[in-house]
Design a protein around this motif. Structure first.
Motif, PDB file in Angstrom:
ATOM      1  N   LEU A 147       0.878  -1.081  -0.185  1.00  0.00           N
ATOM      2  CA  LEU A 147      -0.132   0.063   0.345  1.00  0.00           C
ATOM      3  C   LEU A 147       0.843   1.274   0.245  1.00  0.00           C
ATOM      4  N   ARG A 148       1.576   1.075   0.422  1.00  0.00           N
ATOM      5  CA  ARG A 148       3.462   2.518   0.669  1.00  0.00           C
ATOM      6  C   ARG A 148       3.447   2.491  -1.372  1.00  0.00           C
ATOM      7  N   ARG A 149       3.110   1.298  -1.879  1.00  0.00           N
ATOM      8  CA  ARG A 149       3.883   1.960  -2.301  1.00  0.00           C
ATOM      9  C   ARG A 149       3.116   2.504  -3.944  1.00  0.00           C
ATOM     10  N   ALA A 150       1.552   1.485  -3.870  1.00  0.00           N
ATOM     11  CA  ALA A 150       0.089   2.217  -4.098  1.00  0.00           C
ATOM     12  C   ALA A 150      -0.457   3.841  -4.044  1.00  0.00           C
ATOM     13  N   ARG A 151      -0.048   4.154  -2.710  1.00  0.00           N
ATOM     14  CA  ARG A 151       0.029   5.623  -2.145  1.00  0.00           C
ATOM     15  C   ARG A 151       1.537   6.324  -3.022  1.00  0.00           C
ATOM     16  N   GLU A 152       2.113   5.897  -3.080  1.00  0.00           N
ATOM     17  CA  GLU A 152       3.927   6.732  -3.807  1.00  0.00           C
ATOM     18  C   GLU A 152       3.064   6.511  -5.735  1.00  0.00           C
ATOM     19  N   LEU A 153       2.145   5.517  -6.398  1.00  0.00           N
ATOM     20  CA  LEU A 153       2.077   5.700  -7.493  1.00  0.00           C
ATOM     21  C   LEU A 153       1.213   6.713  -7.467  1.00  0.00           C
ATOM     22  N   ALA A 154       0.351   7.035  -6.719  1.00  0.00           N
ATOM     23  CA  ALA A 154      -0.840   7.819  -6.619  1.00  0.00           C
ATOM     24  C   ALA A 154      -0.048   8.923  -6.579  1.00  0.00           C
ATOM     25  N   MET A 155       0.463   9.584  -5.440  1.00  0.00           N
ATOM     26  CA  MET A 155       1.651  10.933  -5.131  1.00  0.00           C
ATOM     27  C   MET A 155       2.031  11.518  -6.770  1.00  0.00           C
ATOM     28  N   ARG A 156       2.670  10.435  -7.456  1.00  0.00           N
ATOM     29  CA  ARG A 156       3.538  10.828  -8.582  1.00  0.00           C
ATOM     30  C   ARG A 156       2.759  11.424 -10.140  1.00  0.00           C
ATOM     31  N   ALA A 157       1.650  10.473  -9.761  1.00  0.00           N
ATOM     32  CA  ALA A 157       0.211  10.463 -10.691  1.00  0.00           C
ATOM     33  C   ALA A 157      -0.616  12.192 -10.631  1.00  0.00           C
ATOM     34  N   LEU A 158      -0.916  12.096  -9.677  1.00  0.00           N
ATOM     35  CA  LEU A 158      -1.321  13.704  -9.411  1.00  0.00           C
ATOM     36  C   LEU A 158      -0.316  15.281  -9.018  1.00  0.00           C
ATOM     37  N   PHE A 159       0.682  14.483  -8.649  1.00  0.00           N
ATOM     38  CA  PHE A 159       1.958  15.709  -8.546  1.00  0.00           C
ATOM     39  C   PHE A 159       2.155  16.270 -10.032  1.00  0.00           C
ATOM     40  N   ALA A 160       2.142  15.399 -11.124  1.00  0.00           N
ATOM     41  CA  ALA A 160       2.411  15.383 -12.684  1.00  0.00           C
ATOM     42  C   ALA A 160       0.926  15.961 -12.829  1.00  0.00           C
ATOM     43  N   HIS A 161      -0.268  15.805 -13.023  1.00  0.00           N
ATOM     44  CA  HIS A 161      -1.610  16.416 -13.155  1.00  0.00           C
ATOM     45  C   HIS A 161      -0.843  17.470 -12.767  1.00  0.00           C
ATOM     46  N   GLY A 176      -2.951  -3.431  -5.823  1.00  0.00           N
ATOM     47  CA  GLY A 176      -2.000  -2.431  -5.268  1.00  0.00           C
ATOM     48  C   GLY A 176      -2.732  -0.929  -6.411  1.00  0.00           C
ATOM     49  N   ILE A 177      -2.597  -1.150  -7.683  1.00  0.00           N
ATOM     50  CA  ILE A 177      -2.565  -0.678  -8.771  1.00  0.00           C
ATOM     51  C   ILE A 177      -4.300  -0.706  -8.481  1.00  0.00           C
ATOM     52  N   ALA A 178      -4.982  -1.303  -8.071  1.00  0.00           N
ATOM     53  CA  ALA A 178      -6.673  -0.573  -7.589  1.00  0.00           C
ATOM     54  C   ALA A 178      -6.300   0.443  -6.919  1.00  0.00           C
ATOM     55  N   PHE A 179      -6.324   0.358  -5.823  1.00  0.00           N
ATOM     56  CA  PHE A 179      -5.794   1.872  -4.689  1.00  0.00           C
ATOM     57  C   PHE A 179      -5.616   2.672  -4.909  1.00  0.00           C
ATOM     58  N   ALA A 180      -4.910   2.554  -5.896  1.00  0.00           N
ATOM     59  CA  ALA A 180      -3.911   4.113  -6.121  1.00  0.00           C
ATOM     60  C   ALA A 180      -4.952   4.664  -7.088  1.00  0.00           C
ATOM     61  N   ARG A 181      -6.129   3.634  -7.825  1.00  0.00           N
ATOM     62  CA  ARG A 181      -6.339   4.639  -8.616  1.00  0.00           C
ATOM     63  C   ARG A 181      -7.613   5.294  -7.581  1.00  0.00           C
ATOM     64  N   ARG A 182      -7.703   3.923  -7.529  1.00  0.00           N
ATOM     65  CA  ARG A 182      -8.647   4.326  -5.806  1.00  0.00           C
ATOM     66  C   ARG A 182      -8.843   5.935  -5.295  1.00  0.00           C
ATOM     67  N   LEU A 183      -7.480   6.160  -5.087  1.00  0.00           N
ATOM     68  CA  LEU A 183      -6.661   7.139  -4.425  1.00  0.00           C
ATOM     69  C   LEU A 183      -7.388   8.453  -4.719  1.00  0.00           C
ATOM     70  N   LEU A 184      -6.816   7.991  -6.214  1.00  0.00           N
ATOM     71  CA  LEU A 184      -6.903   9.334  -7.014  1.00  0.00           C
ATOM     72  C   LEU A 184      -8.425   9.870  -7.714  1.00  0.00           C
ATOM     73  N   GLN A 185      -9.117   8.589  -8.013  1.00  0.00           N
ATOM     74  CA  GLN A 185     -10.103   9.437  -7.726  1.00  0.00           C
ATOM     75  C   GLN A 185     -11.250   9.663  -6.991  1.00  0.00           C
ATOM     76  N   GLY A 186     -11.291   9.473  -5.586  1.00  0.00           N
ATOM     77  CA  GLY A 186     -11.007   9.940  -4.535  1.00  0.00           C
ATOM     78  C   GLY A 186     -11.126  11.192  -4.042  1.00  0.00           C
ATOM     79  N   TYR A 187     -10.178  11.471  -4.255  1.00  0.00           N
ATOM     80  CA  TYR A 187      -9.292  12.383  -3.790  1.00  0.00           C
ATOM     81  C   TYR A 187     -10.614  14.002  -5.231  1.00  0.00           C
ATOM     82  N   THR A 188      -9.963  13.183  -5.743  1.00  0.00           N
ATOM     83  CA  THR A 188     -10.430  14.002  -7.323  1.00  0.00           C
ATOM     84  C   THR A 188     -12.268  14.153  -7.211  1.00  0.00           C
ATOM     85  N   ALA A 189     -12.668  13.580  -6.074  1.00  0.00           N
ATOM     86  CA  ALA A 189     -14.100  13.764  -6.257  1.00  0.00           C
ATOM     87  C   ALA A 189     -14.632  14.341  -5.531  1.00  0.00           C
TER      88      ALA A 189
END
Length: 151
Positions: A2-16, A49-62
């Motif tokens: 889950l740490r890696r999934a959170r890093e993935l979400a952070m890196r994607a949101l940062f780039a966005h 992990g990928i699904a969790f990262a997507r959920r974090l991004l989608q949740g933050y966006t919503a």
């Protein structure tokens, strides 16, 4: 994982948010960077992990407006323009997760601090820890409501 999934979400949101890259494109690019066999930061993410990262991004966006409002109220002495953009990105995702995901608070805050230390500046971990500590106190005092947390 889950740490890696959170890093993935952070890196994607940062780039966005900082690079103006489409969120899905930023997610794919961050996943490619993190998922390769030569990734120095650890094992490749699995589907969970990928699904969790997507959920974090989608949740933050919503919930972006509410999360950002609560974060602005919680951060003392800084506005978003003054903050490190890495720290802000970590805080946005952690705030979303504290409010809307069943993740227990302690491990969530600990991982957010580790990610801030890895990607941010010298004082990023301490700053993120302080802000999330204040947010946790607001929750404990009943000022903010959250989803039920896992035991």
């Amino acid at each position: 994982m889950l740490r890696r999934a959170r890093e993935l979400a952070m890196r994607a949101l940062f780039a966005h948010t900082q690079g103006g890259v489409d969120l899905e494109e930023a997610f794919r690019h961050a996943l490619e960077e993190m998922g390769g066999e030569d990734d120095p930061y650890g094992d490749a993410l699995d589907e969970e992990g990928i699904a969790f990262a997507r959920r974090l991004l989608q949740g933050y966006t919503a919930h972006q407006e509410e999360v950002d409002r609560i974060l602005r109220e919680t951060v003392e002495g800084w506005d978003f323009a003054q903050m490190s953009k890495t720290d802000l990105t970590v805080l946005r995702l952690a705030t979303y997760e504290m409010l809307y995901e069943p993740t227990p608070f302690a491990p969530l805050i600990e991982v957010a601090v580790k990610i801030a230390n890895r990607y941010g500046g010298e004082h990023s971990g301490a700053f993120v820890n302080g802000v999330l500590g204040r947010l946790y106190r607001r929750i404990q005092e009943g000022e903010l409501k959250t989803v039920a947390k896992e035991a």
